[in-house]
Design a protein around this motif. Sequence first.
Motif, PDB file in Angstrom:
ATOM      1  N   MET A 174       0.756  -0.973   0.003  1.00  0.00           N
ATOM      2  CA  MET A 174       0.007   0.069   0.040  1.00  0.00           C
ATOM      3  C   MET A 174       0.804   1.343  -0.004  1.00  0.00           C
ATOM      4  SD  MET A 174      -3.065  -1.448  -0.059  1.00  0.00           S
ATOM      5  CE  MET A 174      -4.331  -0.104   0.194  1.00  0.00           C
ATOM      6  N   ASN A 175       2.090   1.110   0.061  1.00  0.00           N
ATOM      7  CA  ASN A 175       3.113   2.188   0.057  1.00  0.00           C
ATOM      8  C   ASN A 175       2.822   3.190   1.189  1.00  0.00           C
ATOM      9  OD1 ASN A 175       5.230   2.040  -1.420  1.00  0.00           O
ATOM     10  ND2 ASN A 175       4.495   1.995  -3.172  1.00  0.00           N
ATOM     11  N   VAL A 176       2.274   2.855   2.230  1.00  0.00           N
ATOM     12  CA  VAL A 176       2.241   3.665   3.352  1.00  0.00           C
ATOM     13  C   VAL A 176       2.220   3.229   4.722  1.00  0.00           C
ATOM     14  CG1 VAL A 176      -0.399   3.797   3.276  1.00  0.00           C
ATOM     15  CG2 VAL A 176       0.526   5.680   4.163  1.00  0.00           C
ATOM     16  N   ALA A 177       3.062   3.767   5.482  1.00  0.00           N
ATOM     17  CA  ALA A 177       3.095   3.502   7.175  1.00  0.00           C
ATOM     18  C   ALA A 177       2.183   4.168   7.815  1.00  0.00           C
ATOM     19  CB  ALA A 177       4.294   3.540   7.477  1.00  0.00           C
ATOM     20  N   HIS A 178       0.872   3.408   8.099  1.00  0.00           N
ATOM     21  CA  HIS A 178      -0.137   4.479   8.610  1.00  0.00           C
ATOM     22  C   HIS A 178      -0.032   5.181   9.814  1.00  0.00           C
ATOM     23  CE1 HIS A 178      -4.651   4.349   9.613  1.00  0.00           C
ATOM     24  NE2 HIS A 178      -4.547   5.412   8.929  1.00  0.00           N
ATOM     25  N   ASN A 179       0.302   4.682  10.813  1.00  0.00           N
ATOM     26  CA  ASN A 179       0.839   5.355  12.041  1.00  0.00           C
ATOM     27  C   ASN A 179       2.232   5.344  12.445  1.00  0.00           C
ATOM     28  OD1 ASN A 179      -2.097   6.194  12.371  1.00  0.00           O
ATOM     29  ND2 ASN A 179      -2.520   4.050  12.560  1.00  0.00           N
ATOM     30  N   GLU A 180       2.624   6.065  13.443  1.00  0.00           N
ATOM     31  CA  GLU A 180       3.956   6.183  13.908  1.00  0.00           C
ATOM     32  C   GLU A 180       4.572   4.852  14.526  1.00  0.00           C
ATOM     33  OE1 GLU A 180       4.713   9.170  16.690  1.00  0.00           O
ATOM     34  OE2 GLU A 180       4.291  10.916  15.248  1.00  0.00           O
ATOM     35  N   ALA A 233      22.497   0.980   4.595  1.00  0.00           N
ATOM     36  CA  ALA A 233      22.845   1.149   5.896  1.00  0.00           C
ATOM     37  C   ALA A 233      22.446  -0.063   6.653  1.00  0.00           C
ATOM     38  CB  ALA A 233      21.930   2.412   6.309  1.00  0.00           C
ATOM     39  N   ASN A 234      22.324  -1.289   6.260  1.00  0.00           N
ATOM     40  CA  ASN A 234      22.291  -2.647   6.794  1.00  0.00           C
ATOM     41  C   ASN A 234      20.720  -2.430   7.811  1.00  0.00           C
ATOM     42  OD1 ASN A 234      22.920  -5.139   7.533  1.00  0.00           O
ATOM     43  ND2 ASN A 234      23.902  -4.677   9.402  1.00  0.00           N
ATOM     44  N   ALA A 235      19.991  -1.750   7.018  1.00  0.00           N
ATOM     45  CA  ALA A 235      18.850  -1.365   7.833  1.00  0.00           C
ATOM     46  C   ALA A 235      18.060  -2.509   8.178  1.00  0.00           C
ATOM     47  CB  ALA A 235      17.796  -0.557   6.917  1.00  0.00           C
ATOM     48  N   ARG A 236      17.968  -3.723   7.386  1.00  0.00           N
ATOM     49  CA  ARG A 236      17.211  -4.819   7.912  1.00  0.00           C
ATOM     50  C   ARG A 236      17.821  -5.495   9.017  1.00  0.00           C
ATOM     51  NH1 ARG A 236      13.793  -8.930   3.777  1.00  0.00           N
ATOM     52  NH2 ARG A 236      12.833 -10.106   5.382  1.00  0.00           N
ATOM     53  N   ALA A 237      19.071  -5.810   9.175  1.00  0.00           N
ATOM     54  CA  ALA A 237      19.694  -6.394  10.336  1.00  0.00           C
ATOM     55  C   ALA A 237      19.457  -5.345  11.665  1.00  0.00           C
ATOM     56  CB  ALA A 237      21.186  -6.380   9.937  1.00  0.00           C
ATOM     57  N   LYS A 238      19.259  -4.119  11.371  1.00  0.00           N
ATOM     58  CA  LYS A 238      18.857  -3.326  12.404  1.00  0.00           C
ATOM     59  C   LYS A 238      17.384  -2.929  12.710  1.00  0.00           C
ATOM     60  CE  LYS A 238      23.130  -0.532  11.234  1.00  0.00           C
ATOM     61  NZ  LYS A 238      23.556   0.810  10.912  1.00  0.00           N
ATOM     62  N   ASN A 239      16.649  -3.627  11.671  1.00  0.00           N
ATOM     63  CA  ASN A 239      15.308  -3.560  11.978  1.00  0.00           C
ATOM     64  C   ASN A 239      14.803  -1.987  11.876  1.00  0.00           C
ATOM     65  OD1 ASN A 239      12.674  -4.673  11.810  1.00  0.00           O
ATOM     66  ND2 ASN A 239      12.315  -4.614  14.150  1.00  0.00           N
ATOM     67  N   ILE A 240      15.346  -1.249  11.086  1.00  0.00           N
ATOM     68  CA  ILE A 240      15.013   0.154  10.637  1.00  0.00           C
ATOM     69  C   ILE A 240      14.069  -0.186   9.620  1.00  0.00           C
ATOM     70  CG2 ILE A 240      15.424   2.372  10.351  1.00  0.00           C
ATOM     71  CD1 ILE A 240      18.261   1.747  11.517  1.00  0.00           C
ATOM     72  N   GLY A 241      12.864  -0.122   9.896  1.00  0.00           N
ATOM     73  CA  GLY A 241      11.902  -0.405   8.755  1.00  0.00           C
ATOM     74  C   GLY A 241      10.584   0.081   8.689  1.00  0.00           C
ATOM     75  N   TRP A 242       9.856  -0.129   7.786  1.00  0.00           N
ATOM     76  CA  TRP A 242       8.282   0.242   7.441  1.00  0.00           C
ATOM     77  C   TRP A 242       7.347  -0.818   7.412  1.00  0.00           C
ATOM     78  CZ3 TRP A 242       8.101   5.583   5.020  1.00  0.00           C
ATOM     79  CH2 TRP A 242       9.304   6.297   4.832  1.00  0.00           C
ATOM     80  N   ARG A 243       6.018  -0.468   7.710  1.00  0.00           N
ATOM     81  CA  ARG A 243       5.064  -1.554   7.543  1.00  0.00           C
ATOM     82  C   ARG A 243       4.276  -0.917   6.604  1.00  0.00           C
ATOM     83  NH1 ARG A 243      -0.163  -3.341   9.290  1.00  0.00           N
ATOM     84  NH2 ARG A 243      -0.451  -1.576  10.489  1.00  0.00           N
ATOM     85  N   LEU A 244       4.662  -1.394   5.305  1.00  0.00           N
ATOM     86  CA  LEU A 244       3.957  -1.045   4.042  1.00  0.00           C
ATOM     87  C   LEU A 244       3.048  -1.795   3.471  1.00  0.00           C
ATOM     88  CD1 LEU A 244       6.993   0.681   2.208  1.00  0.00           C
ATOM     89  CD2 LEU A 244       5.453   1.740   3.827  1.00  0.00           C
ATOM     90  N   ASP A 245       3.241  -3.076   3.797  1.00  0.00           N
ATOM     91  CA  ASP A 245       2.233  -4.176   3.334  1.00  0.00           C
ATOM     92  C   ASP A 245       1.195  -4.457   4.102  1.00  0.00           C
ATOM     93  OD1 ASP A 245       4.159  -5.188   0.894  1.00  0.00           O
ATOM     94  OD2 ASP A 245       5.410  -4.595   2.427  1.00  0.00           O
ATOM     95  N   TYR A 246      -0.042  -4.822   3.743  1.00  0.00           N
ATOM     96  CA  TYR A 246      -1.042  -4.915   4.421  1.00  0.00           C
ATOM     97  C   TYR A 246      -2.173  -6.132   4.074  1.00  0.00           C
ATOM     98  CZ  TYR A 246      -0.323  -0.085   6.119  1.00  0.00           C
ATOM     99  OH  TYR A 246       0.339   0.813   6.715  1.00  0.00           O
TER     100      TYR A 246
END
Length: 280
Positions: A174-180, A233-246
């Motif tokens: 959905m290409n949106v992280a709905h909330n913080e 920036a190795n984001a996945r290993a650091k779990n710096i992510g977004w919930r974009l899929d629903y």
Amino acid sequence: MNSTVSKWDKINFACTKKNGEGQKANLKISCWNVGGLKSWVKKECLKFLEYEDPDILCMQETKCNEEKLPEEIKELKEYKQYWCSSKKEGYAGVGLLTKKEPLKVTYGINDPELDEDGRCITAEFDEYYLVCVYVPNAGRKLVTLPKRLDWNVAFKDYVQSLDEEKPVIICGDMNVAHNEIDIARPSTNTKSAGFTIEEREGMTDFLQDGYIDTFRKLYPDKADMYTYWTYMANARAKNIGWRLDYFIVSERIMNKVCDNVIRSEVLGSDHCPLTLFINM
């Protein structure tokens, strides 16, 4: 770091949860932004079909015209296949694999201009519509935000027309992280595509029309649960992510949902798959 091969044997793919009606799941639908079907196949991601064994797999960002499908995909005998490709080579595209043949399959959202990208497949089954969707990204410096907002209006109207006939199950990027809670670093991304106030309000507006974000309904306070991580920036290993899929369902069938599982341990794309367990 940057591993692309999943440890399939270490992942628990079972579901023991019952739904609000006390029933176990009898339908398993998976959803995955594959980030390019050809590279996804090369990373041995077809094993997901073996281990998760979904009844239906919806894929986004296939970037592959139907005549150029990898041979490994063409050889799948257990699944009926439906593909909706972009007119632009190597761009967007969605696909749907299903063990049970749908009553009917349609492509697009009845908007000729928006449908050129190949962003939506709808499969009609006896009790529900399944909508596989890849929502447009607002782009760098939000250059395509107007297109995204046009999509929101057209898609909402399209889904409403389906929902008047039978319940809908919507899945995809959905290409949106709905909330913080749906993004690792909300304060620094308020002007980033996928977390602008316009996009977030668009999701709120959509849900208020009688649809439920199944993951957040089941896990209202569960933080650090994401479906997308940049390769940088190795984001996945650091779990710096977004919930974009629903997985989003008509409110009247939420009680039939057993679980929505984010398969963050499954690698092979900058998104991970998620699976809806439901009794229909």
